[in-house]
Motif scaffolding. Structure first.
Motif, PDB file in Angstrom:
ATOM      1  N   ARG A 127      57.185  11.477  39.003  1.00 51.14           N
ATOM      2  CA  ARG A 127      58.223  12.461  39.288  1.00 51.14           C
ATOM      3  C   ARG A 127      57.849  13.805  38.689  1.00 51.14           C
ATOM      4  O   ARG A 127      57.331  13.882  37.569  1.00 51.14           O
ATOM      5  N   LYS A 128      58.119  14.879  39.427  1.00 49.87           N
ATOM      6  CA  LYS A 128      57.798  16.222  38.935  1.00 49.87           C
ATOM      7  C   LYS A 128      58.763  16.685  37.851  1.00 49.87           C
ATOM      8  O   LYS A 128      58.372  17.428  36.940  1.00 49.87           O
ATOM      9  N   GLY A 129      60.017  16.275  37.952  1.00 53.13           N
ATOM     10  CA  GLY A 129      61.014  16.710  36.989  1.00 53.13           C
ATOM     11  C   GLY A 129      61.115  15.744  35.825  1.00 53.13           C
ATOM     12  O   GLY A 129      60.175  15.572  35.061  1.00 53.13           O
ATOM     13  N   ASP A 130      62.285  15.119  35.685  1.00 50.16           N
ATOM     14  CA  ASP A 130      62.479  14.140  34.617  1.00 50.16           C
ATOM     15  C   ASP A 130      61.460  13.018  34.741  1.00 50.16           C
ATOM     16  O   ASP A 130      61.039  12.651  35.838  1.00 50.16           O
ATOM     17  N   PHE A 131      61.097  12.424  33.602  1.00 47.04           N
ATOM     18  CA  PHE A 131      60.056  11.413  33.597  1.00 47.04           C
ATOM     19  C   PHE A 131      60.371  10.248  34.511  1.00 47.04           C
ATOM     20  O   PHE A 131      61.480   9.724  34.536  1.00 47.04           O
ATOM     21  N   GLY A 132      59.361   9.828  35.258  1.00 48.50           N
ATOM     22  CA  GLY A 132      59.485   8.636  36.097  1.00 48.50           C
ATOM     23  C   GLY A 132      58.169   8.348  36.797  1.00 48.50           C
ATOM     24  O   GLY A 132      57.551   9.255  37.369  1.00 48.50           O
ATOM     25  N   TRP A 133      57.725   7.087  36.724  1.00 47.08           N
ATOM     26  CA  TRP A 133      56.513   6.665  37.422  1.00 47.08           C
ATOM     27  C   TRP A 133      56.898   5.771  38.594  1.00 47.08           C
ATOM     28  O   TRP A 133      57.683   4.828  38.428  1.00 47.08           O
ATOM     29  N   LEU A 134      56.349   6.052  39.767  1.00 48.02           N
ATOM     30  CA  LEU A 134      56.592   5.211  40.926  1.00 48.02           C
ATOM     31  C   LEU A 134      55.805   3.910  40.775  1.00 48.02           C
ATOM     32  O   LEU A 134      54.602   3.930  40.518  1.00 48.02           O
ATOM     33  N   ALA A 135      56.490   2.800  40.964  1.00 43.57           N
ATOM     34  CA  ALA A 135      55.858   1.480  40.868  1.00 43.57           C
ATOM     35  C   ALA A 135      55.767   0.848  42.252  1.00 43.57           C
ATOM     36  O   ALA A 135      56.703   0.940  43.044  1.00 43.57           O
ATOM     37  N   SER A 136      54.633   0.205  42.517  1.00 46.74           N
ATOM     38  CA  SER A 136      54.437  -0.518  43.775  1.00 46.74           C
ATOM     39  C   SER A 136      53.872  -1.901  43.478  1.00 46.74           C
ATOM     40  O   SER A 136      53.182  -2.104  42.473  1.00 46.74           O
ATOM     41  N   VAL A 137      54.180  -2.840  44.373  1.00 47.07           N
ATOM     42  CA  VAL A 137      53.651  -4.206  44.252  1.00 47.07           C
ATOM     43  C   VAL A 137      53.129  -4.642  45.608  1.00 47.07           C
ATOM     44  O   VAL A 137      53.463  -4.057  46.655  1.00 47.07           O
ATOM     45  N   ALA A 138      52.297  -5.665  45.603  1.00 41.83           N
ATOM     46  CA  ALA A 138      51.733  -6.171  46.854  1.00 41.83           C
ATOM     47  C   ALA A 138      52.741  -7.056  47.578  1.00 41.83           C
ATOM     48  O   ALA A 138      53.430  -7.864  46.954  1.00 41.83           O
ATOM     49  N   ASP A 139      52.823  -6.902  48.899  1.00 43.50           N
ATOM     50  CA  ASP A 139      53.686  -7.781  49.688  1.00 43.50           C
ATOM     51  C   ASP A 139      52.924  -9.043  50.079  1.00 43.50           C
ATOM     52  O   ASP A 139      51.799  -9.284  49.609  1.00 43.50           O
ATOM     53  N   ASP A 140      53.514  -9.845  50.948  1.00 44.43           N
ATOM     54  CA  ASP A 140      52.906 -11.127  51.330  1.00 44.43           C
ATOM     55  C   ASP A 140      51.567 -10.957  52.037  1.00 44.43           C
ATOM     56  O   ASP A 140      50.743 -11.880  52.071  1.00 44.43           O
ATOM     57  N   ARG A 141      51.350  -9.783  52.612  1.00 41.75           N
ATOM     58  CA  ARG A 141      50.097  -9.524  53.334  1.00 41.75           C
ATOM     59  C   ARG A 141      49.079  -8.789  52.466  1.00 41.75           C
ATOM     60  O   ARG A 141      48.014  -8.416  52.953  1.00 41.75           O
ATOM     61  N   GLY A 142      49.431  -8.569  51.205  1.00 38.74           N
ATOM     62  CA  GLY A 142      48.521  -7.878  50.309  1.00 38.74           C
ATOM     63  C   GLY A 142      48.621  -6.365  50.367  1.00 38.74           C
ATOM     64  O   GLY A 142      47.865  -5.675  49.682  1.00 38.74           O
ATOM     65  N   LYS A 143      49.562  -5.822  51.154  1.00 40.17           N
ATOM     66  CA  LYS A 143      49.752  -4.370  51.238  1.00 40.17           C
ATOM     67  C   LYS A 143      50.756  -3.925  50.187  1.00 40.17           C
ATOM     68  O   LYS A 143      51.732  -4.629  49.900  1.00 40.17           O
ATOM     69  N   LEU A 144      50.524  -2.754  49.618  1.00 42.78           N
ATOM     70  CA  LEU A 144      51.432  -2.254  48.591  1.00 42.78           C
ATOM     71  C   LEU A 144      52.719  -1.729  49.205  1.00 42.78           C
ATOM     72  O   LEU A 144      52.709  -1.107  50.269  1.00 42.78           O
ATOM     73  N   ARG A 145      53.803  -1.979  48.534  1.00 47.85           N
ATOM     74  CA  ARG A 145      55.115  -1.463  48.936  1.00 47.85           C
ATOM     75  C   ARG A 145      55.834  -0.915  47.710  1.00 47.85           C
ATOM     76  O   ARG A 145      55.606  -1.370  46.574  1.00 47.85           O
ATOM     77  N   PRO A 146      56.719   0.069  47.889  1.00 51.57           N
ATOM     78  CA  PRO A 146      57.461   0.611  46.747  1.00 51.57           C
ATOM     79  C   PRO A 146      58.338  -0.461  46.103  1.00 51.57           C
ATOM     80  O   PRO A 146      58.916  -1.311  46.800  1.00 51.57           O
TER      81      PRO A 146
END
Length: 289
Positions: free
Chosen positions: A207-226
């Motif tokens: 995030r540009k403003g207040d602190f925050g990191w975007l987290a992603s995990v792999a779905d059933d097909r191995g593709k990352l999703r938010p």
């Protein structure tokens, strides 16, 4: 009548102590129940009135206590399929504002008010009584309906109760000094031990403003999703290390976030996964090398 609730400090780990009682921690939202001269008002911990959201608790669909009381507890909603306390269902109830929606959800997602303390009894302030004396008053209450319950507790055996909560995937335990009086602030006489779940994620932006990191995990097909935003847990040292290496990983940005290649991995602790597959209340614990 609203009284600010007593709040919990956080214990480092489960413990056992004969000076304490230990209760299951209910995964709902805090509720102050006020019955004064036959009128019921319901409040959140922040003094937001939510009387109309809970007809099964506010007396409009049932009976009242035979005397005036002021109670502290938790609104809980149980998943009929699993028997587990369902925080998302509680939030659905709390956020409902239209009368027709409230009536519908009262039938589909009935709530229970799980009482764990009494602050006034028959018009008398009992907050300065020791906790076990207040618990004795609670045990004698005649509850208005099946939508009310009193939290069980054990004496001394906090670690054993925590192990049971882990086995049932419940939120954790609350430890309370037997001799504690009720004070309207956070106090070490009441402590919580959370049954955290851990997950490994990729940090795919910040995030540009207040602190925050975007987290992603792999779905059933191995593709990352938010999967959510990490806002807590990172120390200044962690943040300096992160921002010191991310510049070559930037792939783009929008008004709120800078996007990154999924090269940085982290471990987070969470309350649980939401039904939508998102991290609930993620807290950073460490980078994964």
């Amino acid at each position: 009548m609203f009284i600010s609730p007593m709040l919990l400090e956080t214990a480092v780990a489960p413990f056992s102590d004969s000076r304490y009682i230990f209760e299951p921690k209910i995964d709902g939202h805090r509720l102050i129940y006020s019955q004064d001269t036959g009128n019921v008002r319901l409040y959140t911990r922040h003094n937001n009135e939510c009387t109309r959201q809970y007809p099964e608790i506010n007396g409009s669909t049932g009976t009242l206590f035979p005397y005036d009381v002021l109670l502290d507890g938790e609104i809980a909603c149980v998943d009929p399929l699993t028997g587990a306390v369902d925080f998302e269902s509680v939030m659905s109830r709390f956020q409902a504002k239209r009368a027709d929606k409230i009536r519908q959800l009262t039938k589909e997602l009935p709530v229970t008010f799980v009482v764990f303390d009494i602050l006034r009894y028959k018009g008398e302030d009992v907050r300065n009584l020791p906790l076990l004396e207040r618990k004795a008053i609670l045990a004698r209450l005649s509850l208005p309906s099946a939508n009310f319950g009193v939290i069980p507790y054990v004496e001394g055996a906090g670690e054993a109760l925590f192990a049971q909560m882990q086995a049932r995937n419940m939120e954790g335990v609350v430890a309370k000094r037997k001799d504690s009086v009720y004070v309207s602030r956070r106090h070490s006489a009441w402590q919580k031990v959370i049954n955290w779940t851990y997950a490994d994620v990729f940090i795919t932006g910040y995030r540009k403003g207040d602190f925050g990191w975007l987290a992603s995990v792999a779905d059933d097909r191995g593709k990352l999703r938010p999967a959510g935003i990490i806002e807590f847990g990172a120390t200044p040292t962690h943040k300096r290390a992160f921002y010191g290496v991310v510049k070559p990983l930037i792939t783009g940005e929008d008004r709120e976030f800078v996007r990154l290649e999924p090269r940085i991995r982290a471990r987070v602790k969470i309350r649980n996964w939401t039904k939508a597959g998102m991290l609930r209340s993620p807290v950073f614990t460490e980078f994964i090398v």
